[in-house]
Design an enzyme around this catalytic site. Structure first.
Site, PDB file in Angstrom:
ATOM      1  N   CYS A 239      -5.529  13.275  13.560  1.00  0.00           N
ATOM      2  CA  CYS A 239      -5.498  11.893  13.074  1.00  0.00           C
ATOM      3  C   CYS A 239      -5.618  10.972  14.273  1.00  0.00           C
ATOM      4  O   CYS A 239      -5.194  11.323  15.378  1.00  0.00           O
ATOM      5  CB  CYS A 239      -4.176  11.684  12.347  1.00  0.00           C
ATOM      6  SG  CYS A 239      -3.791   9.990  11.975  1.00  0.00           S
TER       7      CYS A 239
ATOM      8  N   ARG B 266       0.573  14.333  13.729  1.00  0.00           N
ATOM      9  CA  ARG B 266       1.043  14.148  12.358  1.00  0.00           C
ATOM     10  C   ARG B 266       1.116  15.441  11.541  1.00  0.00           C
ATOM     11  O   ARG B 266       0.402  15.614  10.553  1.00  0.00           O
ATOM     12  CB  ARG B 266       0.182  13.109  11.645  1.00  0.00           C
ATOM     13  CG  ARG B 266       0.241  11.759  12.319  1.00  0.00           C
ATOM     14  CD  ARG B 266      -0.509  10.704  11.563  1.00  0.00           C
ATOM     15  NE  ARG B 266       0.219  10.191  10.427  1.00  0.00           N
ATOM     16  CZ  ARG B 266      -0.254   9.241   9.629  1.00  0.00           C
ATOM     17  NH1 ARG B 266      -1.443   8.745   9.838  1.00  0.00           N
ATOM     18  NH2 ARG B 266       0.460   8.802   8.622  1.00  0.00           N
TER      19      ARG B 266
ATOM     20  N   LYS C 237       0.824  -1.213   0.000  1.00  0.00           N
ATOM     21  CA  LYS C 237       0.000   0.000   0.000  1.00  0.00           C
ATOM     22  C   LYS C 237       0.858   1.263   0.000  1.00  0.00           C
ATOM     23  O   LYS C 237       0.631   2.178  -0.794  1.00  0.00           O
ATOM     24  CB  LYS C 237      -0.906   0.003   1.240  1.00  0.00           C
ATOM     25  CG  LYS C 237      -1.574   1.345   1.491  1.00  0.00           C
ATOM     26  CD  LYS C 237      -2.498   1.308   2.686  1.00  0.00           C
ATOM     27  CE  LYS C 237      -1.845   1.594   4.025  1.00  0.00           C
ATOM     28  NZ  LYS C 237      -1.553   3.008   4.302  1.00  0.00           N
ATOM     29  N   ASN C 238       1.842   1.315   0.919  1.00  0.00           N
ATOM     30  CA  ASN C 238       2.565   2.573   1.104  1.00  0.00           C
ATOM     31  C   ASN C 238       3.600   2.843   0.017  1.00  0.00           C
ATOM     32  O   ASN C 238       4.263   3.893   0.038  1.00  0.00           O
ATOM     33  CB  ASN C 238       3.188   2.629   2.499  1.00  0.00           C
ATOM     34  CG  ASN C 238       2.112   2.812   3.568  1.00  0.00           C
ATOM     35  OD1 ASN C 238       0.971   3.150   3.248  1.00  0.00           O
ATOM     36  ND2 ASN C 238       2.463   2.583   4.819  1.00  0.00           N
TER      37      ASN C 238
ATOM     38  N   ASP D  44       4.110   0.292  12.218  1.00  0.00           N
ATOM     39  CA  ASP D  44       2.927  -0.352  11.631  1.00  0.00           C
ATOM     40  C   ASP D  44       2.777  -1.812  12.065  1.00  0.00           C
ATOM     41  O   ASP D  44       1.790  -2.462  11.706  1.00  0.00           O
ATOM     42  CB  ASP D  44       2.973  -0.265  10.093  1.00  0.00           C
ATOM     43  CG  ASP D  44       2.756   1.159   9.601  1.00  0.00           C
ATOM     44  OD1 ASP D  44       2.287   1.997  10.393  1.00  0.00           O
ATOM     45  OD2 ASP D  44       3.067   1.435   8.424  1.00  0.00           O
TER      46      ASP D  44
ATOM     47  N   ARG E 145      -8.753  -0.405   4.448  1.00  0.00           N
ATOM     48  CA  ARG E 145      -7.844   0.620   3.906  1.00  0.00           C
ATOM     49  C   ARG E 145      -6.497   0.008   3.534  1.00  0.00           C
ATOM     50  O   ARG E 145      -5.834   0.498   2.618  1.00  0.00           O
ATOM     51  CB  ARG E 145      -7.607   1.722   4.952  1.00  0.00           C
ATOM     52  CG  ARG E 145      -8.826   2.572   5.218  1.00  0.00           C
ATOM     53  CD  ARG E 145      -8.457   3.755   6.051  1.00  0.00           C
ATOM     54  NE  ARG E 145      -7.341   4.456   5.422  1.00  0.00           N
ATOM     55  CZ  ARG E 145      -6.578   5.357   6.017  1.00  0.00           C
ATOM     56  NH1 ARG E 145      -6.822   5.678   7.261  1.00  0.00           N
ATOM     57  NH2 ARG E 145      -5.603   5.948   5.387  1.00  0.00           N
TER      58      ARG E 145
HETATM   59  N1  EPU Z   1       6.405  14.329  11.294  1.00  0.00           N
HETATM   60  C1  EPU Z   1       6.607  15.652  11.594  1.00  0.00           C
HETATM   61  N2  EPU Z   1       6.584  16.570  10.583  1.00  0.00           N
HETATM   62  C2  EPU Z   1       6.363  16.229   9.293  1.00  0.00           C
HETATM   63  C3  EPU Z   1       6.148  14.866   8.985  1.00  0.00           C
HETATM   64  C4  EPU Z   1       6.194  13.929  10.010  1.00  0.00           C
HETATM   65  O1  EPU Z   1       6.818  16.012  12.747  1.00  0.00           O
HETATM   66  O2  EPU Z   1       6.347  17.109   8.423  1.00  0.00           O
HETATM   67  C5  EPU Z   1       6.457  13.319  12.363  1.00  0.00           C
HETATM   68  C6  EPU Z   1       5.134  12.563  12.510  1.00  0.00           C
HETATM   69  O3  EPU Z   1       4.203  13.263  13.298  1.00  0.00           O
HETATM   70  C7  EPU Z   1       5.581  11.263  13.125  1.00  0.00           C
HETATM   71  C8  EPU Z   1       6.955  11.036  12.486  1.00  0.00           C
HETATM   72  O4  EPU Z   1       7.369  12.312  11.997  1.00  0.00           O
HETATM   73  O5  EPU Z   1       5.737  11.422  14.519  1.00  0.00           O
HETATM   74  C9  EPU Z   1       6.981  10.031  11.358  1.00  0.00           C
HETATM   75  O6  EPU Z   1       5.921  10.269  10.463  1.00  0.00           O
HETATM   76  P1  EPU Z   1       6.040  10.041   8.903  1.00  0.00           P
HETATM   77  O7  EPU Z   1       5.902  11.344   8.217  1.00  0.00           O
HETATM   78  O8  EPU Z   1       7.222   9.209   8.572  1.00  0.00           O
HETATM   79  O9  EPU Z   1       4.704   9.209   8.601  1.00  0.00           O
HETATM   80  P2  EPU Z   1       3.875   9.317   7.287  1.00  0.00           P
HETATM   81  O10 EPU Z   1       4.774   9.559   6.134  1.00  0.00           O
HETATM   82  O11 EPU Z   1       2.727  10.219   7.490  1.00  0.00           O
HETATM   83  C10 EPU Z   1       4.072   6.794   6.635  1.00  0.00           C
HETATM   84  C11 EPU Z   1       3.114   5.665   6.389  1.00  0.00           C
HETATM   85  C12 EPU Z   1       2.485   5.244   7.709  1.00  0.00           C
HETATM   86  C13 EPU Z   1       3.605   4.802   8.652  1.00  0.00           C
HETATM   87  C14 EPU Z   1       4.617   5.935   8.826  1.00  0.00           C
HETATM   88  C15 EPU Z   1       5.817   5.556   9.661  1.00  0.00           C
HETATM   89  C16 EPU Z   1       2.368   6.134   4.137  1.00  0.00           C
HETATM   90  C17 EPU Z   1       1.274   6.536   3.222  1.00  0.00           C
HETATM   91  N3  EPU Z   1       2.106   6.122   5.450  1.00  0.00           N
HETATM   92  O12 EPU Z   1       3.289   7.839   7.198  1.00  0.00           O
HETATM   93  O13 EPU Z   1       1.637   4.146   7.433  1.00  0.00           O
HETATM   94  O14 EPU Z   1       3.069   4.473   9.900  1.00  0.00           O
HETATM   95  O15 EPU Z   1       5.091   6.352   7.529  1.00  0.00           O
HETATM   96  O16 EPU Z   1       6.459   4.459   9.105  1.00  0.00           O
HETATM   97  O17 EPU Z   1       3.460   5.822   3.686  1.00  0.00           O
HETATM   98  C18 EPU Z   1      -0.217   2.734   7.780  1.00  0.00           C
HETATM   99  O18 EPU Z   1       0.078   2.168   6.711  1.00  0.00           O
HETATM  100  O19 EPU Z   1      -1.083   2.286   8.574  1.00  0.00           O
HETATM  101  C19 EPU Z   1       0.468   3.979   8.140  1.00  0.00           C
HETATM  102  C20 EPU Z   1      -0.014   4.806   9.068  1.00  0.00           C
END
Ligand code: EPU
Length: 422
Positions: free
Chosen positions: A117, A122, A22-23, A306, A398
């Site tokens: 969220c 996030r 998915k990701n 995850d 999802r």
């Molecule tokens: N964060 C910030 N600022 C930002 C972006 C992130 O502070 O601008 C923080 C977040 O709040 C969090 C940490 O950094 O505490 C890591 O978040 P990240 O941005 O890496 O998460 P994401 O990109 O929103 C993706 C996956 C998630 C998975 C996370 C961590 C996708 C579409 N989603 O989310 O997947 O948990 O990386 O590996 O790639 C899931 O599949 O159920 C899922 C939630």
């Protein structure tokens, strides 16, 4: 609302095919916005988030069709609206991934701010900071992120946190920028590597994906892609934990063991015998109950957040006491209260849970709260005595393709009830 009903107590046995990740699918579908040439993505799972992404691209003016059951064809030549509206972004935060490609190709993007969220605050500040460093004017207007630029230029960007989708957004914009972009403290997840491989297949020049420094030589002409997405490591890991919890013996086919090192090591600590090949993973518990394991989530190659809910569920029926610490998201323990309803002994202490394994759990009605929390509940239902009914199944859909069918193939007594008429 659809529900899943499980009669617990059957060890998982047999083999199961793992779907595409998915990701990785989501950012790669969004990457079709970088080119006006046709694109084709194979090994796409049937998931709600994929449908939402297709809807988002179609609303912008893309033509999206199915070449076969698992292959999507996209043509974004006719994209006329560079906007991701609130009604879609609020159902799928990954919609924010259109920001980089839209800005890169059209010089403008409007994307609703995702808001809160179920698993934490996030923020997307790192996405915005990165795009600004590439020369974009980025501001918030009426709940929308607006990014505009006549042209983008390369930059050195050090991320405050190794964000997955942030790294992906910046990488997608940077391939259109003139000059060289260095992204330091980049996310190293396999899905980031898959996106980089796809972008390189389009003509981009990206080095270092999979390490913490990604270098993008921007401004290369981009063609379409014909790409096969990598297997979903979290889906594979979820089935393996299910087998470990039930004392089972399964093989996941079409799965990549190299992306699951941290998870497989924890499963071995829990008492599983693991064998792997190029594209399969075999787990045998020899009928034993798992041992409790301590787990701390961390960005890749650390233990994936995850998989945290699934290991919380494993510890709930393990021998001994396990501590599960969540360091990536601040509010990802929604499954704890539900697991307690099955008789789990779990104490929440700040960003950790202390779980005293019980010899048995007892089935009960449960409520799914988010995608991975739901996976933990399904696994607990597989071992709980009696019947467990999980409501709000749309959370599971999802990210898991036909979870009841796949677990059913492994011998689980699990079925889905369609939505009841109102
Ligand atoms: N964060 C910030 N600022 C930002 C972006 C992130 O502070 O601008 C923080 C977040 O709040 C969090 C940490 O950094 O505490 C890591 O978040 P990240 O941005 O890496 O998460 P994401 O990109 O929103 C993706 C996956 C998630 C998975 C996370 C961590 C996708 C579409 N989603 O989310 O997947 O948990 O990386 O590996 O790639 C899931 O599949 O159920 C899922 C939630």
């Amino acid at each position: 609302m659809a529900r899943i009903e499980i009669e617990g107590g059957v060890p998982l046995n047999g083999s199961v095919a793992v779907s595409g990740a998915k990701n990785a699918v989501l950012p790669i579908l969004m990457a079709s916005l970088l080119t006006d040439a046709p694109c084709r993505l194979k090994n796409v799972p049937h998931l709600k988030d994929v449908t939402t992404t297709i809807e988002l691209l179609a609303q912008m003016g893309a033509e999206v069709g199915l070449a076969d059951q698992f292959t999507i064809e996209l043509d974004t030549a006719g994209v006329a609206h560079q906007e991701a509206p609130y009604d879609l972004v609020k159902t799928m935060r990954a919609s924010v991934l259109v920001l980089g490609p839209l800005l890169g190709r059209f010089g403008k993007a409007r994307v609703s701010l995702p808001g809160g969220c179920a698993i934490g605050a996030r923020p997307v500040d790192q996405h915005l900071r990165g795009l600004a460093a590439l020369g974009a004017d980025v501001y918030v207007d009426a709940g929308y992120i607006v990014a505009e630029a006549d042209r983008l230029h390369g930059a050195n960007i050090v991320l405050d946190t190794a964000t997955v989708t942030g790294t992906e957004n910046i990488m997608m914009a940077a391939v259109t920028a003139s000059g060289v972009t260095r992204i330091e403290n980049a996310a190293q997840e396999p899905e980031v590597v898959d996106l980089a491989d796809c972008l390189n297949s389009m003509g981009a020049q990206i080095e270092g994906a999979g390490s913490n420094t990604i270098v993008v030589h921007g401004g290369k002409p981009l063609s379409g892609y014909d790409f096969t997405v990598l297997p979903d490591r979290i889906e594979a890991g979820t089935f393996l934990v299910g087998a470990a919890m039930t004392g089972g013996h399964i093989t996941t086919r079409r799965s990549n063991p190299r992306t699951l090192d941290a998870v497989l090591q924890k499963l071995e600590q829990a008492g599983a015998e693991i064998n792997t090949g190029e594209d399969w993973i075999e787990l045998d518990m020899h009928g034993c109950r798992p041992q409790a394991v301590d787990v701390t989530t961390a960005p890749y190659p650390g233990f994936p957040t995850d998989m945290q809910a699934q290991f919380t569920a494993l510890n709930a029926i393990a021998e001994g006491t396990g501590v599960v610490r969540e360091t990536v998201f601040e509010n990802r323990f929604m499954h704890v209260l539900e697991l307690q309803r099955l008789g789990a002994d779990i104490r929440l202490e700040g960003n950790a849970v202390v779980i005293r394994g019980q010899p048995k759990l007892t089935g009960a009605p449960l409520m799914a709260t988010d995608l991975r929390a739901s996976a933990g509940l399904v696994l607990a239902g597989l071992v709980a005595e009696g019947t467990t009914v999980i409501d709000r199944v749309y959370h599971i859909d999802r990210g898991y393709e036909n979870i009841e069918e796949k677990l059913g193939q492994l011998g689980a007594r699990i079925r889905r009830y369609a939505a009841r008429a109102a």
